[in-house]
Design a protein around this motif. Structure first.
Motif, PDB file in Angstrom:
ATOM      1  N   PHE A 129      68.019 -43.311 149.103  1.00  0.00           N
ATOM      2  CA  PHE A 129      68.796 -43.498 147.880  1.00  0.00           C
ATOM      3  C   PHE A 129      67.896 -43.996 146.747  1.00  0.00           C
ATOM      4  CE2 PHE A 129      71.315 -46.368 145.150  1.00  0.00           C
ATOM      5  CZ  PHE A 129      72.213 -45.444 144.648  1.00  0.00           C
ATOM      6  N   ASP A 130      68.010 -43.320 145.587  1.00  0.00           N
ATOM      7  CA  ASP A 130      67.190 -43.720 144.445  1.00  0.00           C
ATOM      8  C   ASP A 130      68.003 -43.764 143.157  1.00  0.00           C
ATOM      9  OD1 ASP A 130      64.815 -44.504 143.144  1.00  0.00           O
ATOM     10  OD2 ASP A 130      64.507 -42.441 142.450  1.00  0.00           O
ATOM     11  N   GLY A 131      69.295 -44.046 143.277  1.00  0.00           N
ATOM     12  CA  GLY A 131      70.104 -44.181 142.072  1.00  0.00           C
ATOM     13  C   GLY A 131      71.084 -43.041 141.881  1.00  0.00           C
ATOM     14  N   TYR A 132      71.683 -43.015 140.697  1.00  0.00           N
ATOM     15  CA  TYR A 132      72.736 -42.052 140.389  1.00  0.00           C
ATOM     16  C   TYR A 132      72.304 -41.086 139.289  1.00  0.00           C
ATOM     17  CZ  TYR A 132      75.880 -45.089 143.029  1.00  0.00           C
ATOM     18  OH  TYR A 132      76.485 -45.818 144.019  1.00  0.00           O
ATOM     19  N   ASN A 133      72.733 -39.841 139.434  1.00  0.00           N
ATOM     20  CA  ASN A 133      72.518 -38.835 138.401  1.00  0.00           C
ATOM     21  C   ASN A 133      73.758 -38.729 137.521  1.00  0.00           C
ATOM     22  OD1 ASN A 133      70.858 -37.898 140.947  1.00  0.00           O
ATOM     23  ND2 ASN A 133      69.853 -37.020 139.160  1.00  0.00           N
ATOM     24  N   PHE A 134      73.548 -38.346 136.262  1.00  0.00           N
ATOM     25  CA  PHE A 134      74.638 -38.193 135.299  1.00  0.00           C
ATOM     26  C   PHE A 134      74.576 -36.803 134.673  1.00  0.00           C
ATOM     27  CE2 PHE A 134      73.922 -42.663 135.690  1.00  0.00           C
ATOM     28  CZ  PHE A 134      75.136 -43.283 135.470  1.00  0.00           C
ATOM     29  N   TYR A 135      75.749 -36.196 134.503  1.00  0.00           N
ATOM     30  CA  TYR A 135      75.849 -34.890 133.857  1.00  0.00           C
ATOM     31  C   TYR A 135      76.944 -34.966 132.796  1.00  0.00           C
ATOM     32  CZ  TYR A 135      73.114 -33.321 137.845  1.00  0.00           C
ATOM     33  OH  TYR A 135      72.129 -33.173 138.787  1.00  0.00           O
ATOM     34  N   THR A 136      76.636 -34.487 131.603  1.00  0.00           N
ATOM     35  CA  THR A 136      77.581 -34.536 130.487  1.00  0.00           C
ATOM     36  C   THR A 136      77.969 -33.121 130.077  1.00  0.00           C
ATOM     37  OG1 THR A 136      76.591 -36.601 129.690  1.00  0.00           O
ATOM     38  CG2 THR A 136      77.978 -35.385 128.146  1.00  0.00           C
ATOM     39  N   PHE A 137      79.264 -32.911 129.853  1.00  0.00           N
ATOM     40  CA  PHE A 137      79.782 -31.592 129.487  1.00  0.00           C
ATOM     41  C   PHE A 137      80.642 -31.723 128.229  1.00  0.00           C
ATOM     42  CE2 PHE A 137      79.383 -32.023 134.063  1.00  0.00           C
ATOM     43  CZ  PHE A 137      78.536 -30.970 134.374  1.00  0.00           C
ATOM     44  N   ASN A 138      80.497 -30.752 127.340  1.00  0.00           N
ATOM     45  CA  ASN A 138      81.222 -30.794 126.074  1.00  0.00           C
ATOM     46  C   ASN A 138      82.509 -29.978 126.082  1.00  0.00           C
ATOM     47  OD1 ASN A 138      79.336 -32.487 124.734  1.00  0.00           O
ATOM     48  ND2 ASN A 138      77.978 -30.727 124.464  1.00  0.00           N
TER      49      ASN A 138
ATOM     50  N   ARG B 287      85.332 -40.001 123.564  1.00  0.00           N
ATOM     51  CA  ARG B 287      85.519 -39.184 122.367  1.00  0.00           C
ATOM     52  C   ARG B 287      84.291 -39.249 121.470  1.00  0.00           C
ATOM     53  NH1 ARG B 287      90.402 -37.191 122.435  1.00  0.00           N
ATOM     54  NH2 ARG B 287      92.055 -38.270 123.593  1.00  0.00           N
ATOM     55  N   LYS B 288      83.962 -38.085 120.910  1.00  0.00           N
ATOM     56  CA  LYS B 288      82.887 -37.982 119.925  1.00  0.00           C
ATOM     57  C   LYS B 288      83.492 -37.467 118.623  1.00  0.00           C
ATOM     58  CE  LYS B 288      80.425 -34.979 122.041  1.00  0.00           C
ATOM     59  NZ  LYS B 288      79.274 -34.093 122.321  1.00  0.00           N
ATOM     60  N   ASP B 289      82.687 -37.455 117.582  1.00  0.00           N
ATOM     61  CA  ASP B 289      83.180 -36.979 116.286  1.00  0.00           C
ATOM     62  C   ASP B 289      83.662 -35.537 116.358  1.00  0.00           C
ATOM     63  OD1 ASP B 289      82.616 -39.409 115.164  1.00  0.00           O
ATOM     64  OD2 ASP B 289      80.637 -38.811 114.429  1.00  0.00           O
ATOM     65  N   ASP B 290      82.997 -34.742 117.185  1.00  0.00           N
ATOM     66  CA  ASP B 290      83.328 -33.317 117.250  1.00  0.00           C
ATOM     67  C   ASP B 290      84.100 -32.938 118.510  1.00  0.00           C
ATOM     68  OD1 ASP B 290      81.238 -33.887 118.895  1.00  0.00           O
ATOM     69  OD2 ASP B 290      80.092 -32.068 118.457  1.00  0.00           O
ATOM     70  N   GLY B 291      84.662 -33.931 119.208  1.00  0.00           N
ATOM     71  CA  GLY B 291      85.461 -33.596 120.390  1.00  0.00           C
ATOM     72  C   GLY B 291      85.326 -34.610 121.506  1.00  0.00           C
ATOM     73  N   ILE B 292      85.327 -34.111 122.748  1.00  0.00           N
ATOM     74  CA  ILE B 292      85.294 -34.963 123.935  1.00  0.00           C
ATOM     75  C   ILE B 292      84.068 -34.628 124.776  1.00  0.00           C
ATOM     76  CG2 ILE B 292      86.448 -35.459 126.132  1.00  0.00           C
ATOM     77  CD1 ILE B 292      89.090 -35.125 124.776  1.00  0.00           C
ATOM     78  N   ALA B 293      83.440 -35.657 125.307  1.00  0.00           N
ATOM     79  CA  ALA B 293      82.339 -35.479 126.250  1.00  0.00           C
ATOM     80  C   ALA B 293      82.797 -35.962 127.621  1.00  0.00           C
ATOM     81  CB  ALA B 293      81.108 -36.257 125.800  1.00  0.00           C
ATOM     82  N   TYR B 294      82.699 -35.086 128.612  1.00  0.00           N
ATOM     83  CA  TYR B 294      83.042 -35.442 129.988  1.00  0.00           C
ATOM     84  C   TYR B 294      81.760 -35.838 130.721  1.00  0.00           C
ATOM     85  CZ  TYR B 294      87.344 -32.875 128.945  1.00  0.00           C
ATOM     86  OH  TYR B 294      88.517 -32.438 128.384  1.00  0.00           O
ATOM     87  N   VAL B 295      81.846 -36.889 131.520  1.00  0.00           N
ATOM     88  CA  VAL B 295      80.679 -37.371 132.258  1.00  0.00           C
ATOM     89  C   VAL B 295      80.998 -37.387 133.749  1.00  0.00           C
ATOM     90  CG1 VAL B 295      79.052 -39.259 132.604  1.00  0.00           C
ATOM     91  CG2 VAL B 295      79.970 -38.806 130.317  1.00  0.00           C
ATOM     92  N   VAL B 296      80.099 -36.800 134.530  1.00  0.00           N
ATOM     93  CA  VAL B 296      80.194 -36.855 135.988  1.00  0.00           C
ATOM     94  C   VAL B 296      78.939 -37.540 136.509  1.00  0.00           C
ATOM     95  CG1 VAL B 296      80.330 -35.547 138.141  1.00  0.00           C
ATOM     96  CG2 VAL B 296      81.565 -34.744 136.114  1.00  0.00           C
ATOM     97  N   SER B 297      79.125 -38.484 137.412  1.00  0.00           N
ATOM     98  CA  SER B 297      77.992 -39.173 138.026  1.00  0.00           C
ATOM     99  C   SER B 297      78.131 -39.092 139.540  1.00  0.00           C
ATOM    100  CB  SER B 297      77.947 -40.637 137.575  1.00  0.00           C
ATOM    101  OG  SER B 297      76.929 -41.335 138.258  1.00  0.00           O
ATOM    102  N   LEU B 298      76.998 -38.996 140.235  1.00  0.00           N
ATOM    103  CA  LEU B 298      77.026 -38.918 141.693  1.00  0.00           C
ATOM    104  C   LEU B 298      75.662 -39.265 142.274  1.00  0.00           C
ATOM    105  CD1 LEU B 298      76.797 -35.219 142.894  1.00  0.00           C
ATOM    106  CD2 LEU B 298      76.513 -35.857 140.503  1.00  0.00           C
ATOM    107  N   ASN B 299      75.668 -39.530 143.567  1.00  0.00           N
ATOM    108  CA  ASN B 299      74.448 -39.779 144.326  1.00  0.00           C
ATOM    109  C   ASN B 299      74.041 -38.475 145.001  1.00  0.00           C
ATOM    110  OD1 ASN B 299      72.441 -40.630 146.106  1.00  0.00           O
ATOM    111  ND2 ASN B 299      73.923 -41.453 147.581  1.00  0.00           N
ATOM    112  N   GLU B 300      73.028 -37.815 144.483  1.00  0.00           N
ATOM    113  CA  GLU B 300      72.662 -36.488 144.981  1.00  0.00           C
ATOM    114  C   GLU B 300      71.875 -36.535 146.287  1.00  0.00           C
ATOM    115  OE1 GLU B 300      70.951 -34.067 141.939  1.00  0.00           O
ATOM    116  OE2 GLU B 300      72.875 -33.834 140.920  1.00  0.00           O
ATOM    117  N   THR B 301      71.438 -37.715 146.703  1.00  0.00           N
ATOM    118  CA  THR B 301      70.778 -37.781 148.011  1.00  0.00           C
ATOM    119  C   THR B 301      71.771 -37.530 149.140  1.00  0.00           C
ATOM    120  OG1 THR B 301      71.071 -40.191 148.089  1.00  0.00           O
ATOM    121  CG2 THR B 301      68.987 -39.358 147.213  1.00  0.00           C
ATOM    122  N   PHE B 302      73.067 -37.550 148.820  1.00  0.00           N
ATOM    123  CA  PHE B 302      74.089 -37.193 149.807  1.00  0.00           C
ATOM    124  C   PHE B 302      73.817 -35.804 150.384  1.00  0.00           C
ATOM    125  CE2 PHE B 302      78.033 -34.909 150.727  1.00  0.00           C
ATOM    126  CZ  PHE B 302      78.660 -35.755 151.629  1.00  0.00           C
TER     127      PHE B 302
END
Length: 306
Positions: A221-230, A199-214
């Motif tokens: 493999f070089d780690g995980y990517n993160f994407y945030t959606f409002n 939760r944020k002051d102005d609503g909700i932030a959704y976070v998706v993380s994944l290994n894009e080398t898939f």
């Protein structure tokens, strides 16, 4: 009464009857099954009230609730003893049903699930609130990890600490924090889809993380990517895009007859699984719509604490 009013009344009665039927079906237990029901006031096992949720579950500072764990293990033990005495199979005693109140906290749900799992239950039918029509299934495999498996599990867990305001968690960064044996993970190919929100002051932030080398054959493999959606519209569009890419990836696997089993295994154990991670005080009514939507995509679930 007007035709519209009569129609609305008929529809309401029809939906009520359907809900009652789904609830009755969920609460009807087969041989060896259990039903753990937890609301904000009390909790019960197979219809027998065991205690108060606030004093027996919420205050316990552990992912395994010992009083609940004991009751679950005692009940399962009696089922097993009776089955063995009758020469029956004990495989059926791995399925359990769990119903939780809309307003139950996620951490209390997690404690109940953990207690059931460590008593020997690994397959679950779960209902949230009054919605018994959209029961979802959860299967938790029992895995005996070797060293590299433990390294990978720790690596996955690091993401929970870095869900906010991040686009990448690189392997180099993880190595500095906790991933000691890079050789174990450099060839790692799991998609490791993770979904959370905060939760944020102005609503909700959704976070998706994944290994894009898939999706990138030959990449290391070089780690995980993160994407945030409002907003949830952008979230589900992204999930649909990922789902389509996964379907194409699996569809492009070798098509020879002897490779069909490999494709089925890849589909069942990898990219069709999503890890759901939430903070302790999140209410189940806020999680339910996410689970319901993911269920329509055919995802399998795993849960963990943020």
């Amino acid at each position: 009464m007007s035709k519209i009013s009569a129609y609305i009344l008929f529809l309401s009665l029809f939906l009520l009857a359907a809900c009652d039927s789904a609830k009755k079906e969920f609460e009807t237990l087969k041989e060896g099954e259990i039903l753990l029901d937890i609301n904000t006031e009390e909790y019960s096992l197979n219809g027998t009230v065991l205690g108060k949720t606030a004093t027996d579950i919420s205050v316990i500072d552990d992912v395994i609730d010992k009083p609940l764990y004991k009751e679950l293990c005692d009940t399962r033990g009696k089922f097993l003893e009776e089955a063995l005495g009758n020469g029956e199979s004990i495989d059926i005693f791995e399925l359990a049903k769990l119903h939780v109140d809309d307003n139950l906290s996620y951490v209390d749900f997690y404690k109940a699930l953990s207690s059931m799992y460590f008593c020997g239950y690994s397959d679950f039918n779960i209902a949230i609130g009054t919605n018994y029509k959209d029961v979802f299934q959860l299967s938790i495999p029992r895995t005996d990890y070797m060293w590299c498996g433990l390294v990978i599990q720790r690596m996955k867990g690091l993401r929970y600490k870095y869900l906010r305001n991040r686009q990448k968690l690189s392997l180099s960064e993880m190595s500095e924090i906790d991933v000691e044996d890079r050789e174990c993970v450099e060839e790692y190919k799991g998609l490791d889809l993770l979904l959370s929100f905060y939760r944020k002051d102005d609503g909700i932030a959704y976070v998706v993380s994944l290994n894009e080398t898939f999706f990138n054959k030959g990449s290391r493999f070089d780690g995980y990517n993160f994407y945030t959606f409002n907003n949830d519209a952008d979230l589900w569009k992204f999930i649909e895009d990922i789902r389509s890419k996964v379907d194409r990836q699996i569809g492009n696997m070798p098509g020879k007859k002897e490779d069909k089993v490999l494709r089925l295994l890849a589909n069942a154990h990898g990219p069709n699984k999503v890890m759901l991670v939430f903070q302790k005080d999140v209410l189940m009514k806020d999680i339910a719509p996410i689970v319901k939507k993911l269920n329509t995509y055919g995802y399998r679930f795993a849960f963990d604490l943020d």
